[in-house]
Each structure stands twice: as structure tokens, then as C-alpha cells.
Design an enzyme around this catalytic site. Structure first.
Site, PDB file in Angstrom:
ATOM      1  N   GLU A 188       0.819  -1.205   0.000  1.00  0.00           N
ATOM      2  CA  GLU A 188       0.000   0.000   0.000  1.00  0.00           C
ATOM      3  C   GLU A 188       0.857   1.259   0.000  1.00  0.00           C
ATOM      4  O   GLU A 188       0.494   2.265  -0.602  1.00  0.00           O
ATOM      5  CB  GLU A 188      -0.956  -0.004   1.196  1.00  0.00           C
ATOM      6  CG  GLU A 188      -2.045  -1.049   1.115  1.00  0.00           C
ATOM      7  CD  GLU A 188      -2.924  -0.892  -0.109  1.00  0.00           C
ATOM      8  OE1 GLU A 188      -3.003   0.222  -0.676  1.00  0.00           O
ATOM      9  OE2 GLU A 188      -3.540  -1.893  -0.523  1.00  0.00           O
ATOM     10  N   CYS A 210     -15.142   1.965 -14.134  1.00  0.00           N
ATOM     11  CA  CYS A 210     -15.490   3.367 -13.870  1.00  0.00           C
ATOM     12  C   CYS A 210     -14.230   4.233 -13.912  1.00  0.00           C
ATOM     13  O   CYS A 210     -13.851   4.876 -12.941  1.00  0.00           O
ATOM     14  CB  CYS A 210     -16.187   3.477 -12.517  1.00  0.00           C
ATOM     15  SG  CYS A 210     -17.077   5.023 -12.277  1.00  0.00           S
ATOM     16  N   CYS A 222     -19.317   2.372 -19.381  1.00  0.00           N
ATOM     17  CA  CYS A 222     -20.675   2.347 -18.837  1.00  0.00           C
ATOM     18  C   CYS A 222     -21.491   1.189 -19.405  1.00  0.00           C
ATOM     19  O   CYS A 222     -22.358   0.647 -18.715  1.00  0.00           O
ATOM     20  CB  CYS A 222     -21.372   3.673 -19.130  1.00  0.00           C
ATOM     21  SG  CYS A 222     -20.648   5.094 -18.264  1.00  0.00           S
ATOM     22  N   CYS A 263     -21.221  -1.799 -17.212  1.00  0.00           N
ATOM     23  CA  CYS A 263     -21.396  -1.526 -15.782  1.00  0.00           C
ATOM     24  C   CYS A 263     -22.691  -2.120 -15.244  1.00  0.00           C
ATOM     25  O   CYS A 263     -23.762  -1.979 -15.858  1.00  0.00           O
ATOM     26  CB  CYS A 263     -21.384  -0.019 -15.545  1.00  0.00           C
ATOM     27  SG  CYS A 263     -21.581   0.436 -13.811  1.00  0.00           S
TER      28      CYS A 263
END
Length: 219
Positions: free
Chosen positions: A39, A188, A195, A198
């Protein structure tokens, strides 16, 4: 149509069953240290780039003790391909000099140099199945698009919003947060979002606004 938290959560988890990406730091038995390093590198760095250096870094520096015994130049050399190598090496060296092991408390993690809320929350969620919301630019974009005006503007309210959408079970919260990151990276996206692929078309505020504009244009 407005999404409910449960609906988006369920749809995202179903999407994750098929599309979740595979990275070395996503192993079920990953340690707190291994997750933290990942991370720490993933901040401002695409996952695909981090994946290139992560195995080599972990093979050379498998613990804070290994980092403490290394020079900053040695650390920076391995980190160099993803950038910010001097800053990252300096911060890791400082952490290793001060800690024998990483803290497991959120507030204590936030005290580490160059560690912000995203790194701290993601580390605890992904390594310990902690129920911690993660918010970065990609996640904010997903929430802004899907929920529109329901998604608040200020950071504390956004954190609460994200927390409310996390599954109660820690392991499912881990999967949900990974899915959020991958959904933002694969579907996204910032430019030219997919889209048509999605799952949230029926209730996504962004998609509905596009559909409405298209209908007006065709009128």
C-alpha cells in the site's frame, strides 16, 4: 432509480467474484508488513507498476529489520522504477529505525512518516480483515458517479458514507474494498468509463444523466 447501500454492495461483490484482479499482496495469508509495503508503494502508483518491483523488494527486504540493516541507497535502487524512490526509501528507513514491528492500531499507523488515511485503512483492512473504509481518487470517483448528490463533499462525511456501505463481515469488507479499487481501475475509469459494461446502469447517477442528455439530443 436510486440505489440502496445493500444493492450496490451486492452488485459490486457479485462483480468481484468474476473480475477481481490477482496481485501478490492479495494473498489470504499476507502479513501486516507485506500489506503495508504494497500500500505504501501503491500510493500515486498504478497497481501494475507496483507489481513489477514488489516481488524483488520483498525478497530483499522481508522485514523491518532487513530495511533497518539496509542503506537508503539500496532501498531506493529497488524502488526507482516506480518513482519517488528517495522519499519512499527515507520514510521506510525512518519507520524501520523506530519500530520493531508495525502497529495494528489505526491512529498509531497514521503517526508513521508519509502514511495517510488511505494507506493506514487499506493496510488494516486487507491484512487483518478490518472493517475500514478506503477512499482514494478512484473510489471517490465511483461513489460520486454512482450516488451523485447522495455522496457528501466533506471528508468526515465521506468516510461515514463509505463505512455504511461496507459489509459487516470483515472478510467481505476486504473483498468489497478490493472490488471498489478494481472497479474504478477497470470500468469506472477517469477517461472513457465503460458504462456499457457496468452493473449499476439502472441506478448510477452519472449514467442516468448521460442517458437523459442523449434523449434530449435525439428529441
Amino acid at each position: 432509480m436510486t440505489s440502496t447501500p445493500d444493492q450496490f454492495q451486492s452488485d459490486l461483490l457479485n462483480w468481484a467474484d468474476i473480475h477481481l484482479r490477482d496481485f501478490a499482496w492479495r494473498d489470504d495469508d499476507i502479513s501486516l508488513y507485506e500489506m503495508f509495503v504494497a500500500e505504501f508503494f501503491l500510493t500515486q502508483t498504478p497497481a501494475e507498476n507496483t507489481a513489477v518491483i514488489y516481488p524483488e523488494f520483498m525478497s530483499q527486504f522481508s522485514s523491518l529489520e532487513d530495511i533497518e540493516n539496509a542503506s537508503e541507497a539500496e532501498l531506493a535502487k529497488v524502488i526507482e522504477p516506480i518513482g519517488f524512490q528517495n522519499m519512499r526509501a527515507e520514510a521506510l528507513a525512518e519507520i524501520a529505525n523506530e519500530y520493531d514491528e508495525l502497529p495494528k492500531d489505526l491512529d498509531d499507523l497514521l503517526e508513521l512518516p508519509r502514511v495517510g488515511p488511505y494507506v493506514a485503512n487499506a493496510t488494516l483492512c486487507f491484512a487483518l480483515d478490518g472493517r475500514y473504509p478506503i477512499l482514494d481518487r478512484n473510489v471517490n470517483r465511483v461513489y460520486e458517479r454512482v450516488f451523485g448528490d447522495e455522496y457528501p463533499a466533506d471528508k468526515p462525511a465521506r468516510r461515514e458514507f463509505a463505512l455504511e456501505r461496507l459489509p459487516e463481515d470483515g472478510s467481505r469488507a476486504r473483498t468489497y474494498n478490493m472490488a471498489l479499487l478494481d472497479f474504478g481501475a477497470l470500468v469506472c475509469t477517469k477517461q472513457e468509463p465503460r458504462c456499457a459494461a457496468c452493473f449499476a446502469q439502472e441506478y448510477c447517477s452519472y449514467y442516468q444523466s448521460i442517458a437523459s442528455d442523449n434523449e434530449k439530443g435525439d428529441a
